[in-house]
Design a protein around this motif. Structure first.
Motif, mmCIF file in Angstrom:
data_model
loop_
_atom_site.group_PDB
_atom_site.id
_atom_site.type_symbol
_atom_site.label_atom_id
_atom_site.label_comp_id
_atom_site.label_asym_id
_atom_site.label_seq_id
_atom_site.Cartn_x
_atom_site.Cartn_y
_atom_site.Cartn_z
ATOM 1 N N GLU A 42 61.082 74.621 49.397
ATOM 2 C CA GLU A 42 61.358 74.329 51.056
ATOM 3 C C GLU A 42 61.816 74.727 51.584
ATOM 4 N N GLU A 47 56.767 72.211 50.946
ATOM 5 C CA GLU A 47 57.212 70.690 50.368
ATOM 6 C C GLU A 47 56.129 70.361 49.549
ATOM 7 N N ASP A 49 57.177 65.903 47.955
ATOM 8 C CA ASP A 49 57.442 65.260 47.117
ATOM 9 C C ASP A 49 58.252 65.106 45.729
#
Length: 114
Positions: A42, A47, A49
């Motif tokens: 990040e 990004e 998950d």
């Protein structure tokens, strides 16, 4: 407008999905646990998950590209991942492929804007 936004979101997701393996391998020259890997990526603008990351880590480990080790010395046990020698070789090759692909795409896109 909503359909166009959904389409764009899906297309961007497809582009990103292709870069996740290279992104993850790039960060695991040194051992890291999952959450630290998420944070590291990040900070670099990638990004990911955790529900995507952990299955990917398990798959890369099963393929022999990563090894893992539990650290139970802390209050909360953590599983650390690191590239294997095979993972190092594959990372270098993928990086070279990425650089060639990226150079080709830049050339294609530059020609398009002329």
């Amino acid at each position: 407008m909503g359909e166009e936004k959904d389409l764009m979101g899906n297309l961007v997701s497809e582009l990103r999905r292709g870069t996740l393996i290279l992104s993850v391998l790039s960060q695991l020259g040194e051992a890291k646990y999952g959450y630290a890997l998420v944070q590291s990526l990040e900070l670099k603008g990638v990004e990911i998950d955790p529900n995507t990351l952990y299955p990917l880590l398990r798959r890369l480990e099963k393929q022999g590209l990563l090894s893992s080790q539990w650290d139970v010395g802390e209050a909360k046990p953590r599983k650390y991942y690191r590239r294997t020698l095979l993972g190092d070789d594959i990372f270098r090759e993928l990086k070279e492929q990425w650089e060639r692909l990226s150079d080709n795409m830049e050339q294609i896109l530059r020609e398009e804007s002329i």
